[in-house]
Structures are given as C-alpha cells and as structure tokens.
Design an enzyme around this catalytic site. Sequence first.
Site, PDB file in Angstrom:
ATOM      1  CG  ASP A  54      83.233  53.299  20.927  1.00 41.00           C
ATOM      2  OD1 ASP A  54      82.403  53.485  20.029  1.00 41.00           O
ATOM      3  OD2 ASP A  54      84.583  53.956  20.826  1.00 41.00           O
ATOM      4  CE1 TYR A  93      82.435  58.593  27.408  1.00 42.17           C
ATOM      5  CE2 TYR A  93      82.272  60.833  26.987  1.00 42.17           C
ATOM      6  CZ  TYR A  93      82.052  59.657  26.674  1.00 42.17           C
ATOM      7  OH  TYR A  93      81.058  59.170  25.825  1.00 42.17           O
TER       8      TYR A  93
END
EC number: 5.4.99.12
Length: 255
Positions: free
Chosen positions: A56, A117
């Site tokens: 994103d 992540y």
Amino acid sequence: MKSATKRYFVELAFHGGAYHGWQIQENAISVQEVLNKALGTLLRVPVNTVGCGRTDTGVHAKQLFAHFDDAVGAIEGNEERIVTGLNALLPTDIAVKQLFVVAPNAHARFDAIKRSYEYHIHFGKNPFLHGFSWQLRDRPDVEAMNEAARHMMKYKDFSCFSKSHTQVFTNNCQLTKAEWQWLDGGRLVFYISADRFLRNMVRAIVGTLMEIGNGKRDLNYIHEVINSKNRSMAGVSVPACGLYLTEVLYPWDEK
C-alpha cells in the site's frame, strides 16, 4: 530458432514514503513504474515487471522480488553491471540488491510460499524514526496482544481484515507467526508471517490487537472480529509508515 528470452528475478528494497505503493497507478507514482523505467533505459526496450505482491501507499520493503523477461539477451553475463546501472538510475529510496536468472515459467507472485512483515512502533518523539515507525504515547499490554495473536493463528479465513472490493479467489491465509516483541530502546515490533496476505490485512490486524492492548476490548474481541468476516468489526488500519515487507520465500530457498 531458439528464443534468447530469459526470465529474471530482481530483488529490491525501498522506503515507501514517496510512493503510492508498489503497483502502477494511473495518476500517482509507484515503485513499479520507477523500476520499469530504469530497466527500460538500461536495456533499451520497454520492460514490464511483475511483483511478488502489492504494498500500500507509504509501506516499505526490506525485500521484494519482481520478475521480467529479457527478450534481447542483454543481461546474461552482465548481471553485476546491470545492478550497478540500475542503482545509479534509481532514486535514493529504491535499491536493487541482486538480479538472477530463473526458470522460464517462474513467477514472483504465484511461486512465493511465504511472506513476512514487521510493524514498528516507538514511544515519544524521535526525529530519526519519523516516517519509519508509528509513534504512540502510551505503552499497550503486550502480553494481552500476544495472547490474542496466538488465538488468531487458529483461524484461516481473514475476511474481516481485508480491504473491501478486492478481487481474490479466497480470503484464507495460513499464518505461521504472529508475535509482538520489545526491542532495545523501548521500541515495539509485530512480526507476522503467512503463505499469503490480503490487502491491508497486516495494518488491520495491528489496529485490532491494539484495541485489546489498550484495554478497550477483551480477549474475546479477536474471536468476534474473525468470526464476523466483516471489516467494519475490526480495528482501524494503522499508519503505513510502520509497516515493512521483510522477507519473501520461494520453494528453491528451502532446498
């Protein structure tokens, strides 16, 4: 006549603050667009890369892979020179680490078997972490958040953490790690790994766990959210500045 086309993987890292994510956008700059342009300049032909996933706007990557085809045979034997040239052309917030040939049908996205992540949080104003970590004032109950994370790993359908109107075949993900840890200096990091992730999933998970860590919700909240399969039941999506794609693994990495 045998085609000279070879498929390559390129490994890169980037600070996402200046970009609207990895994937090319119509009216906004993206990492993919900048990389394609640099590759096209060096190889003197248009290049279209395919990334291992989409990040994103504002999200960072310590490791991201993309594949592309070299139809003119300009790379073989010149990999190090191409990497040097790419890094000279790319802005300072994007760095190419390596370039290597793969099987003709290798796919950066579909062949990936694990992605990891990190989400970084710090407490108190720190100019050296601005844009790299989410600043909070109050320290959450990390033990409660880790307990909720352990319960979360029992599930596979994470529809509740997915951005609306995404075109995917399934919202199932197999989590293999979800854990908060304190770092030296009082910083807090959330580590999460899975075979795949949904759009906005990690930031929504962090926001949901923070609801529990801040005492606004009890442990049952994590079950209610996941069983609802409703994004509006989950916590807010936390700021992108603290999120990093840190590792992408492929079957050949485990050999």
